[in-house]
Design a protein around this motif. Structure first.
Motif, PDB file in Angstrom:
ATOM      1  N   MET A  20       0.967  -1.307   0.449  1.00  0.00           N
ATOM      2  CA  MET A  20      -0.102   0.121  -0.111  1.00  0.00           C
ATOM      3  C   MET A  20       0.757   1.478   0.630  1.00  0.00           C
ATOM      4  N   GLU A  21       0.354   2.263  -0.861  1.00  0.00           N
ATOM      5  CA  GLU A  21       1.651   3.230  -0.831  1.00  0.00           C
ATOM      6  C   GLU A  21       1.493   4.138   0.190  1.00  0.00           C
ATOM      7  N   ALA A  22       2.048   5.068   1.131  1.00  0.00           N
ATOM      8  CA  ALA A  22       2.394   5.953   1.650  1.00  0.00           C
ATOM      9  C   ALA A  22       0.958   6.703   2.172  1.00  0.00           C
ATOM     10  N   ILE A  23       0.301   6.957   3.139  1.00  0.00           N
ATOM     11  CA  ILE A  23      -0.297   8.030   3.652  1.00  0.00           C
ATOM     12  C   ILE A  23       0.410   9.663   3.087  1.00  0.00           C
ATOM     13  N   PRO A  24      -0.521  10.566   2.816  1.00  0.00           N
ATOM     14  CA  PRO A  24       0.138  11.472   2.212  1.00  0.00           C
ATOM     15  C   PRO A  24      -0.386  12.095   3.015  1.00  0.00           C
ATOM     16  N   THR A  25       0.629  12.966   3.582  1.00  0.00           N
ATOM     17  CA  THR A  25       0.295  13.836   4.734  1.00  0.00           C
ATOM     18  C   THR A  25      -0.333  15.152   4.734  1.00  0.00           C
ATOM     19  N   GLU A  26      -1.443  15.587   4.948  1.00  0.00           N
ATOM     20  CA  GLU A  26      -1.939  16.967   4.718  1.00  0.00           C
ATOM     21  C   GLU A  26      -0.855  18.361   4.686  1.00  0.00           C
ATOM     22  N   ASN A  27      -1.337  18.625   4.067  1.00  0.00           N
ATOM     23  CA  ASN A  27      -0.800  19.962   3.329  1.00  0.00           C
ATOM     24  C   ASN A  27       0.020  20.283   2.909  1.00  0.00           C
ATOM     25  N   LYS A  28       0.570  19.171   1.921  1.00  0.00           N
ATOM     26  CA  LYS A  28       2.558  18.780   1.395  1.00  0.00           C
ATOM     27  C   LYS A  28       2.576  20.259   0.667  1.00  0.00           C
ATOM     28  N   THR A  29       3.700  20.808   1.061  1.00  0.00           N
ATOM     29  CA  THR A  29       3.798  21.681  -0.627  1.00  0.00           C
ATOM     30  C   THR A  29       5.591  21.033  -1.100  1.00  0.00           C
ATOM     31  N   GLN A  30       5.762  21.610  -2.188  1.00  0.00           N
ATOM     32  CA  GLN A  30       7.093  21.381  -2.918  1.00  0.00           C
ATOM     33  C   GLN A  30       8.234  22.291  -2.147  1.00  0.00           C
ATOM     34  N   PRO A  31       9.387  21.653  -1.259  1.00  0.00           N
ATOM     35  CA  PRO A  31      10.323  22.166  -0.543  1.00  0.00           C
ATOM     36  C   PRO A  31      11.306  22.490  -1.685  1.00  0.00           C
ATOM     37  N   GLY A  32      12.540  23.410  -1.388  1.00  0.00           N
ATOM     38  CA  GLY A  32      13.319  23.103  -2.048  1.00  0.00           C
ATOM     39  C   GLY A  32      13.410  23.585  -3.496  1.00  0.00           C
ATOM     40  N   PRO A  36      -6.816  22.654   0.878  1.00  0.00           N
ATOM     41  CA  PRO A  36      -7.101  23.840   1.995  1.00  0.00           C
ATOM     42  C   PRO A  36      -6.804  23.113   3.202  1.00  0.00           C
ATOM     43  N   LYS A  37      -6.490  23.624   4.826  1.00  0.00           N
ATOM     44  CA  LYS A  37      -6.414  23.658   6.034  1.00  0.00           C
ATOM     45  C   LYS A  37      -7.281  22.834   5.953  1.00  0.00           C
ATOM     46  N   GLY A  38      -7.178  21.359   6.790  1.00  0.00           N
ATOM     47  CA  GLY A  38      -7.966  20.819   7.545  1.00  0.00           C
ATOM     48  C   GLY A  38      -8.311  19.841   6.302  1.00  0.00           C
ATOM     49  N   THR A  39      -8.083  19.552   4.955  1.00  0.00           N
ATOM     50  CA  THR A  39      -8.130  18.798   4.188  1.00  0.00           C
ATOM     51  C   THR A  39      -7.354  17.939   3.456  1.00  0.00           C
ATOM     52  N   ARG A  40      -7.476  16.937   2.968  1.00  0.00           N
ATOM     53  CA  ARG A  40      -6.519  16.203   2.315  1.00  0.00           C
ATOM     54  C   ARG A  40      -7.056  15.220   1.391  1.00  0.00           C
ATOM     55  N   ASP A  41      -6.122  14.439   0.437  1.00  0.00           N
ATOM     56  CA  ASP A  41      -6.661  14.103  -0.608  1.00  0.00           C
ATOM     57  C   ASP A  41      -6.541  12.559  -0.083  1.00  0.00           C
ATOM     58  N   PHE A  42      -7.092  11.545  -1.043  1.00  0.00           N
ATOM     59  CA  PHE A  42      -7.082  10.347  -0.709  1.00  0.00           C
ATOM     60  C   PHE A  42      -6.561   9.541  -1.839  1.00  0.00           C
ATOM     61  N   ALA A  43      -5.737   9.126  -1.652  1.00  0.00           N
ATOM     62  CA  ALA A  43      -4.954   8.142  -2.822  1.00  0.00           C
ATOM     63  C   ALA A  43      -5.423   6.808  -3.013  1.00  0.00           C
ATOM     64  N   PRO A  44      -5.350   5.894  -4.188  1.00  0.00           N
ATOM     65  CA  PRO A  44      -6.021   4.849  -4.680  1.00  0.00           C
ATOM     66  C   PRO A  44      -5.745   3.411  -3.643  1.00  0.00           C
ATOM     67  N   GLY A  45      -4.588   3.843  -2.415  1.00  0.00           N
ATOM     68  CA  GLY A  45      -4.603   2.110  -1.611  1.00  0.00           C
ATOM     69  C   GLY A  45      -5.468   2.854  -0.791  1.00  0.00           C
ATOM     70  N   GLN A  46      -5.304   3.931   0.007  1.00  0.00           N
ATOM     71  CA  GLN A  46      -6.568   4.630   0.667  1.00  0.00           C
ATOM     72  C   GLN A  46      -8.392   4.349   0.546  1.00  0.00           C
ATOM     73  N   MET A  47      -8.705   4.789  -0.739  1.00  0.00           N
ATOM     74  CA  MET A  47      -9.948   4.270  -0.987  1.00  0.00           C
ATOM     75  C   MET A  47     -10.218   2.725  -1.625  1.00  0.00           C
ATOM     76  N   ALA A  48      -9.213   2.278  -1.781  1.00  0.00           N
ATOM     77  CA  ALA A  48      -9.915   1.079  -1.967  1.00  0.00           C
ATOM     78  C   ALA A  48      -9.895   0.536  -0.242  1.00  0.00           C
ATOM     79  N   ILE A  49      -9.795   0.389   0.599  1.00  0.00           N
ATOM     80  CA  ILE A  49      -9.760   0.209   1.610  1.00  0.00           C
ATOM     81  C   ILE A  49     -11.059   0.682   2.150  1.00  0.00           C
ATOM     82  N   ARG A  50     -11.491   2.325   1.986  1.00  0.00           N
ATOM     83  CA  ARG A  50     -12.870   2.743   2.277  1.00  0.00           C
ATOM     84  C   ARG A  50     -13.848   2.162   1.569  1.00  0.00           C
TER      85      ARG A  50
END
Lengths: 481, 481
Positions: free
Chosen positions: A1-13, A25-39
């Protein structure tokens, strides 16, 4: 299963100036396919249970007139998300699915229904105060509306909670039950004035997050109760147990003169007897401290908490419920809410439950990670591979034949492919079967069918292909159970 | 099926002052169980098709940072719904699922995926201008992201549209295809300056709603094109046909010197050859006037329109598409969108389709109404009835046994019931089986099983009950197909 993306990920560097702030937005997150399969797994089990109990489903809009939502919760209205005023109507995102359901019943003059509703709700929680709390999350509600006999719909709600939590196989749990009428009776017996009941429900509700000393202080300082009154409340809210506690309270002299208390205790007695018939008494605990924070409850109330301490589940609960709150389902009876929307105040008695689906997802995700079993995110059954360069047309025709036969099929979107890369794709994605075709197979009117798990290859006549694949898939599915 | 509730229903004729304005927000509506049952059927067929093609699913929040959405559509940004500024972030409700998908890919550095996403989107359309348009509606998207060979993913998108529309059995349709590069080549050949292309796509896009005279006027008056340029465009956008039109345009002297036109025509040729392998050429029409309004398309574009004129479908299309627009699916290639979110402009080529699910629902609802077949809103298989007053405990135990065996079961929430009322409930709700118990049945260790359709009653031993019911349900299901 892929890693759970952390909330509000940005691109550093990055050296170049950013075109956009790349975040949700603050307090929201995306759900990746691995998480959706469990859902999807969890949703399927829950919906199956709701349907098993004869429920239908409805849908209501994500936003409501602001006045529909305000004044129904006794929560800080700052938690309600407003939309910008953009056309004369003051709108807000729904805070739960119960108030919109009550609005729906009143508006459409529905007097009885058994419905479920799975949808997102919105709370403008302050993440600084409540670490990890999401502002957008799913709720999963089942409600029975209608004038029925006492505790029959209520106990079925508890039965449903028990069925769902058992089917998810995430460890031990208990459903706490209590009754608002009993609480009213107890509060009255202790000397709390009527108009302070709602405020005291909320104070007691905090007992699983803060200590009694703090709750006591709140009742005295903020609600203005006399310390002697508060101490009497404490005597009651410490109590929990089974039917024997109900019997004991039924003989409590302070309560027998309170009509509300007597009615509440009668209801709980009946509820316990119905639980007995349903064979779920071992899952039910009568808990006087359990009050549910919301304003609209009028009768029996429920709350399911995880008690198991298996590794994965325990860690997920600790993570999710960092303040010691393990509630994964809750609900109760709200006989007055629909009437608040009706111009003539016509009441529709309701009882319902809300499954804490986000918490269940977290537990299931932790379990999946722990089991180290690769979670499939697609259901592809057959992958079509060419043994030579090109052969696109042949591959397309094969795919067409398989799709037409309702077999889940993929192939590469490249004209020229490498067999090794293609087999790796099958392995990585857990695809059980591969079809290999080359010039010689086409000329002979056959395909090579490779069973990925065993590596076995067999030649199959093109005309027998569909039948053979369906047979093999059936066997594979059986052996993989 | 119950009547479709009209939007913004209010309660007229009440004498007392209203407590609330009892309505849903402008441009939104509730969906009743009968409508939801149809929606579930449609969703199931669509999701089955997406899965058949190996898609996984993701979820993104309902709102995004406003800057994520603006500038990506070339639509009036007044159509985008803002949230109130409530914590420092300027947020807006998503306008479609494509821009959030592109944001997701860029943010999580995903370079290839095949995903579907079914969720609500929001458009602050002015209902006065566009009668019946909803501000909240479902979109149902399938996209393929990744660097692949030309037209392989694109043609699969068309195959999927064909599979879905065929499976819904709502009459004839055709998928119009065109190519943004070809359009660029044509516009350039006609003398349109580069920076006006987007504006001209939008103008031409209106051809299915307004007359050529009006579109022409817009191009001359608003876009400042010379009448001679506009007249040249008209020569091209009238064209439609099959592969023979592609061949004809390939020899058009004005276009052969336009690199974009040549590339676009090559793509369409390839697309037609792949459609041939998929056996869907009869469903595809090359239509030069079809431009798709949105800004982000860069290559092949598609649009499915209903052409059937069967009664129910025709009426629904007329109702839904009051301006003559019969589009039920659309999409295309957008190779530049993900790069707009990446700080280094890294591109991820994408192609996708969006199923016009609300329009399909309307057509299916009209069909269901026409067929006069009663639509079930629950899936209840067995209803438990007591032949005498009371017997609640026995009924609960029976329900428990049935639920435990995963048989969809209901019973009355009243302690004392009337057999006649109970049978009526079964008939009204299309429940196939009833179990009847009385004192004599309990004593004999049997149940009476009534098959509602035939009226046949049989006595079954309590211990054989589950097995017998499963057998009967299987037969009933087979005979009702």
């Amino acid at each position: 299963m892929e890693a759970i993306p952390t909330e509000n990920k940005t691109q550093p560097g990055d050296d170049e100036p950013k075109k956009f702030v790349l975040k949700t937005p603050k307090g929201t997150r995306d759900f990746a396919p691995g998480q959706m399969a469990i859902r999807e797994q969890v949703f399927n089990k829950i919906v199956a249970c709701f349907k098993r109990h004869g429920a239908e489903t409805i849908d209501t809009p994500v936003f409501e007139l602001r006045e529909t939502l305000t004044g129904k919760y006794a929560v800080d209205s700052k938690l309600i998300y407003d939309l910008a005023d953009q056309g004369g109507e003051l709108l807000a995102l729904r805070y739960d699915l119960t108030v919109p359901f009550a609005r729906y019943l009143a508006m459409n003059k529905v007097t009885n229904t058994k419905r479920y509703h799975i949808a997102k709700v919105y709370r403008r929680d302050n993440p600084a105060m409540n670490r990890g709390r999401l502002r957008e999350f799913y709720q999963c509600d089942f409600d029975i509306a209608g004038q029925y006999d006492a505790m029959l719909p209520d106990t079925e709600c508890i039965k449903i909670i028990v069925e769902i939590l058992s089917s998810l196989d995430i460890g031990d749990f208990v459903v706490k039950v209590n009754h608002r009428k009993l609480l009213r009776g107890i509060f009255a017996a202790c000397g709390v004035p009527d108009h302070k009941f709602n405020s005291i429900y909320c104070a007691v509700d905090k007992l699983d997050k803060i200590t009694w000393a703090d709750v006591r202080k709140e009742m005295v300082d903020e609600d203005g109760l006399a310390p002697s009154v508060v101490d009497k409340i404490w005597e009651y809210v410490q109590l929990s147990g089974g039917i024997e506690l109900v019997e004991k309270l039924s003989k409590d002299k302070n309560l027998t003169c309170q009509e509300n208390a007597v009615e509440g205790l009668e209801d709980i007695k009946l509820l316990f007897s119905y639980c007995e018939s349903y064979g779920i008494t071992n899952r039910v605990s009568f808990d006087v401290s359990m009050t549910r924070g919301l304003y609209y409850y009028t009768g029996a109330i429920f709350e399911a908490v995880m008690t198991g301490r298996e590794t994965a589940v325990a860690a997920a609960i600790d993570e999710e419920c960092s303040m010691g709150v393990g509630s994964v389902a809750g609900g109760g009876r709200y006989d007055g809410l629909v009437g608040m929307f009706d111009s003539k105040g016509r009441k529709v008695p309701c009882v319902g439950i809300s499954i804490g689906i986000e918490r269940l997802f977290s537990i299931m995700e932790a379990k999946a990670l722990e089991s180290e079993q690769k979670m499939r995110t697609t259901e592809t059954e057959v992958y079509v591979i060419a043994a030579q360069k090109g052969m696109v047309e042949e591959r397309l025709k094969l795919c067409k034949a398989l799709w037409d036969a309702d077999i889940k099929t993929e192939q590469s979107y490249k004209k020229n492919t490498k067999m090794l890369t293609e087999f790796q794709y099958c392995e990585q994605n857990g695809i059980p079967l591969a079809i290999i075709i080359g010039q010689s197979e086409i000329e002979a009117g056959i395909i090579k069918l490779k069973i990925m798990a065993s590596g076995e290859e067999r030649e199959v006549k093109r005309c027998d292909m569909i039948e053979e694949i369906k047979k093999v898939l059936k066997t594979e599915r059986t052996t993989n159970v």
